[in-house]
Design a protein around this motif. Structure first.
Motif, PDB file in Angstrom:
ATOM      1  N   UNK A  83       0.828  -1.203   0.000  1.00 33.80           N
ATOM      2  CA  UNK A  83       0.000   0.000   0.000  1.00 33.80           C
ATOM      3  C   UNK A  83       0.866   1.259   0.000  1.00 33.80           C
ATOM      4  N   UNK A  84       1.897   1.285   0.835  1.00 29.00           N
ATOM      5  CA  UNK A  84       2.778   2.448   0.889  1.00 29.00           C
ATOM      6  C   UNK A  84       3.584   2.586  -0.400  1.00 29.00           C
ATOM      7  N   UNK A  85       3.999   1.460  -0.972  1.00 30.83           N
ATOM      8  CA  UNK A  85       4.732   1.504  -2.239  1.00 30.83           C
ATOM      9  C   UNK A  85       3.848   2.048  -3.357  1.00 30.83           C
ATOM     10  N   UNK A  86       2.579   1.642  -3.370  1.00 28.74           N
ATOM     11  CA  UNK A  86       1.646   2.144  -4.384  1.00 28.74           C
ATOM     12  C   UNK A  86       1.442   3.644  -4.231  1.00 28.74           C
ATOM     13  N   UNK A  87       1.359   4.123  -2.979  1.00 31.50           N
ATOM     14  CA  UNK A  87       1.207   5.555  -2.746  1.00 31.50           C
ATOM     15  C   UNK A  87       2.448   6.314  -3.212  1.00 31.50           C
ATOM     16  N   UNK A  88       3.637   5.763  -2.930  1.00 31.72           N
ATOM     17  CA  UNK A  88       4.874   6.400  -3.378  1.00 31.72           C
ATOM     18  C   UNK A  88       4.923   6.479  -4.903  1.00 31.72           C
ATOM     19  N   UNK A  89       4.510   5.403  -5.565  1.00 33.67           N
ATOM     20  CA  UNK A  89       4.487   5.404  -7.031  1.00 33.67           C
ATOM     21  C   UNK A  89       3.497   6.440  -7.552  1.00 33.67           C
ATOM     22  N   UNK A 136       3.805  21.453  -4.661  1.00 36.07           N
ATOM     23  CA  UNK A 136       4.674  21.008  -3.569  1.00 36.07           C
ATOM     24  C   UNK A 136       4.028  21.231  -2.201  1.00 36.07           C
ATOM     25  N   UNK A 137       3.188  22.293  -2.072  1.00 34.60           N
ATOM     26  CA  UNK A 137       2.508  22.533  -0.800  1.00 34.60           C
ATOM     27  C   UNK A 137       1.581  21.375  -0.447  1.00 34.60           C
ATOM     28  N   UNK A 138       0.920  20.832  -1.454  1.00 32.76           N
ATOM     29  CA  UNK A 138       0.004  19.717  -1.229  1.00 32.76           C
ATOM     30  C   UNK A 138       0.747  18.418  -0.921  1.00 32.76           C
ATOM     31  N   UNK A 139       1.893  18.216  -1.561  1.00 27.19           N
ATOM     32  CA  UNK A 139       2.544  16.910  -1.492  1.00 27.19           C
ATOM     33  C   UNK A 139       3.469  16.732  -0.291  1.00 27.19           C
ATOM     34  N   UNK A 140       3.812  17.818   0.403  1.00 23.27           N
ATOM     35  CA  UNK A 140       4.698  17.697   1.567  1.00 23.27           C
ATOM     36  C   UNK A 140       4.139  16.724   2.613  1.00 23.27           C
ATOM     37  N   UNK A 141       2.839  16.784   2.988  1.00 25.26           N
ATOM     38  CA  UNK A 141       2.341  15.828   3.990  1.00 25.26           C
ATOM     39  C   UNK A 141       2.470  14.367   3.549  1.00 25.26           C
ATOM     40  N   UNK A 142       2.272  14.101   2.270  1.00 22.03           N
ATOM     41  CA  UNK A 142       2.381  12.731   1.772  1.00 22.03           C
ATOM     42  C   UNK A 142       3.818  12.238   1.839  1.00 22.03           C
ATOM     43  N   UNK A 153      -4.061   0.927   8.006  1.00 22.04           N
ATOM     44  CA  UNK A 153      -3.027   1.499   7.151  1.00 22.04           C
ATOM     45  C   UNK A 153      -3.580   1.758   5.749  1.00 22.04           C
ATOM     46  N   UNK A 154      -4.349   0.834   5.225  1.00 23.89           N
ATOM     47  CA  UNK A 154      -4.932   1.025   3.892  1.00 23.89           C
ATOM     48  C   UNK A 154      -5.870   2.230   3.894  1.00 23.89           C
ATOM     49  N   UNK A 155      -6.620   2.431   4.977  1.00 28.64           N
ATOM     50  CA  UNK A 155      -7.504   3.598   5.065  1.00 28.64           C
ATOM     51  C   UNK A 155      -6.691   4.892   4.981  1.00 28.64           C
ATOM     52  N   UNK A 156      -5.572   4.942   5.696  1.00 22.89           N
ATOM     53  CA  UNK A 156      -4.714   6.132   5.636  1.00 22.89           C
ATOM     54  C   UNK A 156      -4.160   6.336   4.227  1.00 22.89           C
ATOM     55  N   UNK A 157      -3.729   5.251   3.600  1.00 25.11           N
ATOM     56  CA  UNK A 157      -3.158   5.347   2.250  1.00 25.11           C
ATOM     57  C   UNK A 157      -4.225   5.810   1.254  1.00 25.11           C
ATOM     58  N   UNK A 158      -5.453   5.324   1.397  1.00 22.80           N
ATOM     59  CA  UNK A 158      -6.525   5.756   0.500  1.00 22.80           C
ATOM     60  C   UNK A 158      -6.766   7.255   0.612  1.00 22.80           C
ATOM     61  N   UNK A 159      -6.752   7.766   1.845  1.00 22.31           N
ATOM     62  CA  UNK A 159      -6.938   9.209   2.001  1.00 22.31           C
ATOM     63  C   UNK A 159      -5.813   9.978   1.325  1.00 22.31           C
ATOM     64  N   UNK A 160      -4.573   9.558   1.559  1.00 27.73           N
ATOM     65  CA  UNK A 160      -3.454  10.297   0.971  1.00 27.73           C
ATOM     66  C   UNK A 160      -3.387  10.108  -0.542  1.00 27.73           C
ATOM     67  N   UNK A 161      -3.945   9.025  -1.051  1.00 28.14           N
ATOM     68  CA  UNK A 161      -4.045   8.874  -2.502  1.00 28.14           C
ATOM     69  C   UNK A 161      -5.014   9.914  -3.073  1.00 28.14           C
ATOM     70  N   UNK A 162      -6.163  10.098  -2.421  1.00 25.89           N
ATOM     71  CA  UNK A 162      -7.098  11.139  -2.843  1.00 25.89           C
ATOM     72  C   UNK A 162      -6.451  12.520  -2.749  1.00 25.89           C
ATOM     73  N   UNK A 163      -5.701  12.735  -1.681  1.00 28.99           N
ATOM     74  CA  UNK A 163      -5.017  14.011  -1.485  1.00 28.99           C
ATOM     75  C   UNK A 163      -3.949  14.231  -2.562  1.00 28.99           C
TER      76      UNK A 163
END
Length: 212
Positions: free
Chosen positions: A17-23, A39-45, A66-76
């Motif tokens: 999940x974290x690898x998919x978010x990084x990609x 860059x302002x948006x992506x700093x938290x990710x 963890x997947x729930x957190x990753x899903x949120x940051x994917x939307x972000x």
């Protein structure tokens, strides 16, 4: 090449999940349409991806949390690529079925930011509740209250941060980041949607517990 110990300690599902978010974060930078704001948006990710392996090794969470957190940051991350005011969801839906949400509901603004604020309350509920139950020794009722309060308080702090941002950066940059789109009640609506999302998540957890 051997992975760092913090990454090797992660369950396979959480690592993927974290690898998919990084990609996704990397892909979001290709032909970036708004580089001055993105860059302002992506700093938290980026901070999440750096800190998550160490934090999860010290304080493990379930795969679902963890997947729930990753899903949120994917939307972000998607919102950060286009800025929240410019995510072309209407174009995507219209290309598939010939019409779009704005056509159906008569929307005159881009509502992607509303979706993400709602998703914040919905998707952060389970991880915060699990932290309370597993690591802070809270009762189920207290964990639920704290999780809902987290959505309200963090949502309010984020709106305050956005307000302060308008005071220290160029107006056009602040407008692009905030996504207010001329709505004077934007902050209140965003906080309200996060609250509704957390209440819905609490209701789903309660209902699933009774059925179990």
């Amino acid at each position: 090449m051997q992975l760092p110990a913090d990454l090797r300690a992660l369950p396979a599902a959480q690592f993927r999940a974290l690898a998919a978010l990084a990609l996704m974060l990397i892909i979001a930078q290709i032909d970036q349409p708004f580089p001055e704001i993105a860059w302002l948006h992506h700093v938290p990710t980026v901070l999440l991806l750096v800190a998550a392996p160490m934090l999860l090794r010290r304080w493990p969470l379930s795969d679902g949390a963890v997947v729930a957190l990753v899903l949120f940051f994917a939307l972000h991350t998607l919102g950060g690529r286009y800025t929240y005011s410019s995510v072309p969801y209407d174009d995507w839906v219209r290309s598939l079925i010939g019409s779009a949400p704005s056509d159906w509901f008569g929307w005159t603004r881009n509502h992607y930011d509303r979706l993400v604020h709602f998703a914040f309350g919905l998707l952060f509920y389970a991880p915060i509740r699990e932290i309370g139950l597993r690591w802070l020794g809270q009762s189920r009722i207290m964990a639920a209250i704290v999780s809902i309060g987290f959505a309200l308080s963090v949502g309010a702090l984020y709106e305050i941060f956005e307000g302060l941002l308008t005071l220290v950066v160029a107006p056009e940059m602040a407008n692009g980041y905030n996504g207010q789109q001329g709505d004077m009640w934007d902050a209140q609506k965003d906080m309200g949607l996060a609250f509704v999302g957390s209440l819905l998540a609490a209701g789903c957890v309660r209902w699933s517990g009774r059925r179990g």
